[in-house]
Write a protein that holds these residues in place. Structure first.
Motif, PDB file in Angstrom:
ATOM      1  N   LYS A   1     -92.662 122.163 -72.106  1.00  0.00           N
ATOM      2  CA  LYS A   1     -93.592 120.931 -72.120  1.00  0.00           C
ATOM      3  C   LYS A   1     -93.262 120.203 -70.627  1.00  0.00           C
ATOM      4  CE  LYS A   1     -92.137 120.092 -77.132  1.00  0.00           C
ATOM      5  NZ  LYS A   1     -91.698 119.202 -77.835  1.00  0.00           N
ATOM      6  N   ALA A   2     -92.587 120.573 -69.783  1.00  0.00           N
ATOM      7  CA  ALA A   2     -92.460 119.925 -68.420  1.00  0.00           C
ATOM      8  C   ALA A   2     -91.845 120.766 -67.625  1.00  0.00           C
ATOM      9  CB  ALA A   2     -91.850 118.560 -68.652  1.00  0.00           C
TER      10      ALA A   2
ATOM     11  N   GLY B   1     -90.326 116.925 -73.119  1.00  0.00           N
ATOM     12  CA  GLY B   1     -91.462 116.600 -72.490  1.00  0.00           C
ATOM     13  C   GLY B   1     -91.196 115.721 -71.234  1.00  0.00           C
ATOM     14  N   GLU B   2     -89.900 115.267 -71.172  1.00  0.00           N
ATOM     15  CA  GLU B   2     -89.827 114.243 -69.935  1.00  0.00           C
ATOM     16  C   GLU B   2     -89.063 115.068 -68.793  1.00  0.00           C
ATOM     17  OE1 GLU B   2     -87.362 111.007 -70.897  1.00  0.00           O
ATOM     18  OE2 GLU B   2     -89.204 110.046 -72.067  1.00  0.00           O
TER      19      GLU B   2
END
Length: 312
Positions: A36-37, A258-259
């Motif tokens: 996601k990141a 996601g961070e």
């Protein structure tokens, strides 16, 4: 990062790095592509020359692109006076160092202490693991190195000022316990790693080792890891390989999120088959040397232009 310095990376309690006209704008900085990141993995060294406070540009860019930072342990907690007092109390030897290590190792300690100009009596009241720490701190401070303005402390301070989330991989008590909880045999092995000389070893001069970091010379660091594993397997397992394995579940949870995270650990944790880079790749993560943010944007734009041209 010398063969003596390798087992010290956690003992110093600060994990720091330094530019000082570095040849690389992002030494030992990697990108980790999660589902996601994109995250960043930084390998740092312990001490740096006093009066240096400029970070490599790539590290600053990676910090700016990260929403949170992850350290080995809570830097502010381990700097508290009560923690340092507890460490000194645990380091005291009831019998005295010489009684714990014997004449042969004490003689090797005496030779090493003489080489760096440290009175061997500084170690006499303490257990072997604390003497190993004392030798390395003294050696690097004599060369003008300090941890006061290191990368970890700077990044930690920036993150607190900027309100970025800060995490760590080990609780402070567990981190301290890596040393205070050493068995007598492992404590002696730790000291042996700090005082024994081996023919053909690369030089362990602080300035030369710093240049290896500045030059992004992963082969040097990996060679030192290999030597530590072969000669002092107990120390290697307790302070490097075992910790890397213990960190993986927590790292996986963070890297799957996601961070974007910036993970800052001692450089010795990254290299070789037991290193974090190899372990992350084995779990399916794409781990690549850092590419400057602007270069990524240019490359992406070039790709967009090429795809648009092909559609015409």
């Amino acid at each position: 990062m010398s063969r003596r310095c390798l087992p010290l990376f956690a003992a110093l309690l600060l994990f720091v790095a330094h530019r000082a006209a570095a040849d690389s704008d992002a030494p030992f900085l990697w990108q980790v592509h999660g589902p996601k990141a994109t995250h960043y993995l930084l390998g740092s060294v312990h001490l740096l020359p006093q009066g240096t406070d400029e970070l490599p540009a790539g590290i600053e860019d990676a910090y700016d692109a990260s929403e949170g930072l992850v350290f080995e342990t809570d830097i502010s907690a381990i700097e508290q006076p009560q923690v340092q007092i507890a460490l000194l109390a645990a380091a005291r030897s009831e019998r005295g160092l010489k009684a714990e290590v014997g004449d042969r190792m004490y003689a090797a300690l005496n030779r090493r202490a003489t080489q760096i100009g440290m009175p061997v009596s500084a170690c006499d009241p303490f257990r072997p693991w604390f003497c190993a720490m004392t030798l390395e701190v003294f050696s690097y401070k004599k060369a003008g190195f300090s941890g006061d303005n290191g990368i970890d402390k700077q990044l930690y301070g920036w993150a607190r000022e900027d309100g970025k989330e800060i995490r760590w991989l080990e609780q402070p008590a567990s981190h301290m316990g890596l040393f205070t909880g050493m068995s007598d045999a492992l404590s002696r092995e730790f000291l042996a790693s700090a005082v024994e000389d081996h023919p053909g070893d690369p030089p362990d001069d602080p300035e030369e080792l710093l240049r290896a970091w500045q030059d992004n010379d992963g082969k040097v660091i990996e060679q030192l890891d290999v030597q530590l594993k072969a000669r002092y397997p107990g120390v290697y397992e307790r302070l490097l390989a075992g910790r890397n394995r213990n960190w993986m579940p927590q790292l996986k949870r963070l890297l799957d999120g996601g961070e974007s995270q910036m993970v800052v650990v001692g450089v010795a944790h990254l290299m070789g088959p037991d290193g974090l880079i190899a372990q992350l790749r084995a779990k399916g993560y794409k781990v690549m040397p850092y590419v400057p943010i602007q270069s990524q944007l240019v490359t992406a734009r070039q790709g967009d232009l090429m795809r648009a041209a092909l559609r015409r």
